[in-house]
Design a protein around this motif. Structure first.
Motif, PDB file in Angstrom:
ATOM      1  N   GLN A 116     -10.045  13.465   0.246  1.00  0.00           N
ATOM      2  CA  GLN A 116      -9.882  14.347  -0.909  1.00  0.00           C
ATOM      3  C   GLN A 116     -10.996  15.400  -0.934  1.00  0.00           C
ATOM      4  O   GLN A 116     -12.166  15.080  -0.682  1.00  0.00           O
ATOM      5  CB  GLN A 116      -9.947  13.535  -2.218  1.00  0.00           C
ATOM      6  CG  GLN A 116      -8.916  12.451  -2.352  1.00  0.00           C
ATOM      7  CD  GLN A 116      -7.595  12.990  -2.845  1.00  0.00           C
ATOM      8  OE1 GLN A 116      -7.518  14.083  -3.398  1.00  0.00           O
ATOM      9  NE2 GLN A 116      -6.545  12.226  -2.640  1.00  0.00           N
TER      10      GLN A 116
ATOM     11  N   HIS B 294       0.848  -1.193   0.000  1.00  0.00           N
ATOM     12  CA  HIS B 294       0.000   0.000   0.000  1.00  0.00           C
ATOM     13  C   HIS B 294       0.881   1.240   0.000  1.00  0.00           C
ATOM     14  O   HIS B 294       1.839   1.327   0.750  1.00  0.00           O
ATOM     15  CB  HIS B 294      -0.902   0.033   1.246  1.00  0.00           C
ATOM     16  CG  HIS B 294      -1.904  -1.063   1.270  1.00  0.00           C
ATOM     17  ND1 HIS B 294      -3.041  -1.025   0.519  1.00  0.00           N
ATOM     18  CD2 HIS B 294      -1.929  -2.244   1.940  1.00  0.00           C
ATOM     19  CE1 HIS B 294      -3.740  -2.123   0.729  1.00  0.00           C
ATOM     20  NE2 HIS B 294      -3.079  -2.887   1.587  1.00  0.00           N
ATOM     21  N   ARG B 295       0.505   2.190  -0.852  1.00  0.00           N
ATOM     22  CA  ARG B 295       1.225   3.468  -0.873  1.00  0.00           C
ATOM     23  C   ARG B 295       0.706   4.321   0.268  1.00  0.00           C
ATOM     24  O   ARG B 295      -0.486   4.402   0.500  1.00  0.00           O
ATOM     25  CB  ARG B 295       0.995   4.183  -2.201  1.00  0.00           C
ATOM     26  CG  ARG B 295       1.654   3.461  -3.365  1.00  0.00           C
ATOM     27  CD  ARG B 295       1.447   4.207  -4.644  1.00  0.00           C
ATOM     28  NE  ARG B 295       1.951   5.579  -4.506  1.00  0.00           N
ATOM     29  CZ  ARG B 295       1.785   6.496  -5.443  1.00  0.00           C
ATOM     30  NH1 ARG B 295       1.156   6.227  -6.548  1.00  0.00           N
ATOM     31  NH2 ARG B 295       2.258   7.709  -5.257  1.00  0.00           N
ATOM     32  N   THR B 296       1.599   4.972   0.952  1.00  0.00           N
ATOM     33  CA  THR B 296       1.202   5.819   2.082  1.00  0.00           C
ATOM     34  C   THR B 296       1.136   7.290   1.709  1.00  0.00           C
ATOM     35  O   THR B 296       0.650   8.089   2.495  1.00  0.00           O
ATOM     36  CB  THR B 296       2.185   5.640   3.256  1.00  0.00           C
ATOM     37  OG1 THR B 296       3.500   5.955   2.802  1.00  0.00           O
ATOM     38  CG2 THR B 296       2.124   4.222   3.793  1.00  0.00           C
ATOM     39  N   ASP B 297       1.591   7.642   0.488  1.00  0.00           N
ATOM     40  CA  ASP B 297       1.602   9.050   0.101  1.00  0.00           C
ATOM     41  C   ASP B 297       0.334   9.454  -0.659  1.00  0.00           C
ATOM     42  O   ASP B 297       0.174  10.600  -1.024  1.00  0.00           O
ATOM     43  CB  ASP B 297       2.843   9.369  -0.736  1.00  0.00           C
ATOM     44  CG  ASP B 297       2.906   8.562  -2.024  1.00  0.00           C
ATOM     45  OD1 ASP B 297       2.253   7.500  -2.104  1.00  0.00           O
ATOM     46  OD2 ASP B 297       3.619   8.999  -2.947  1.00  0.00           O
ATOM     47  N   THR B 298      -0.569   8.528  -0.883  1.00  0.00           N
ATOM     48  CA  THR B 298      -1.808   8.829  -1.589  1.00  0.00           C
ATOM     49  C   THR B 298      -2.948   8.920  -0.578  1.00  0.00           C
ATOM     50  O   THR B 298      -3.134   8.023   0.236  1.00  0.00           O
ATOM     51  CB  THR B 298      -2.128   7.719  -2.610  1.00  0.00           C
ATOM     52  OG1 THR B 298      -1.032   7.605  -3.507  1.00  0.00           O
ATOM     53  CG2 THR B 298      -3.385   8.040  -3.385  1.00  0.00           C
TER      54      THR B 298
END
Length: 150
Positions: free
Chosen positions: A13, A3-7
């Motif tokens: 949003q 999992h990306r943590t920067d998104t």
């Protein structure tokens, strides 16, 4: 799966918050407008006509940000419902003028409480509703200026 943590997740949003608010508005308006036999886009047209009756299709489109291809079927349905008439301008045959019928004018009384119902549902007082509207309008202008309408 990594999992990306920067998104940011959708719920974090701004665009999702605006989208979700729009969906909530649609559901609320659907319930309020059903007894009047109107859809939300039809209600917007009627708001224009209740304020300024007897205007060309182009003026309605300009005020609502809708093109004639979108407006024409909508206006035809309102005409079929007996709420308005569409007639060619005597001065310019290319222009179609939209005017309320007596039934269309009478519908305004039945719709009069809708803005108050929306304000109450928002949980804000009138100054709060006005401030929120102004902030959303400013956001729209900023996004359009940044190229959001291209």
């Amino acid at each position: 799966m990594k999992h990306r943590t920067d998104t940011l997740p959708p719920q974090d949003q701004l665009c999702f918050a605006v989208y979700a608010a729009g969906q909530a508005f649609n559901r609320l308006y659907r319930g309020l407008l059903k007894p009047l036999g109107l859809t939300y886009p039809q209600y917007l047209v009627m708001l224009v006509l209740w304020r300024d009756d007897g205007v060309p299709v182009s003026a309605i489109g300009q005020r609502l940000g809708l093109d004639t291809g979108t407006l024409t079927p909508l206006l035809k349905r309102l005409e079929a419902s007996g709420l308005l008439t569409r007639t060619r301008s005597a001065q310019d045959e290319r222009k179609v003028v939209i005017a309320l019928t007596d039934k269309g004018r009478a519908l305004e009384d039945k719709a009069r409480d809708i803005p108050q119902a929306i304000a109450c549902a928002s949980g804000r007082d009138l100054p709060g509703v006005v401030a929120l509207r102004d902030e959303i309008n400013a956001l729209t202008r900023a996004l359009e200026a940044a190229g959001g309408d291209s």
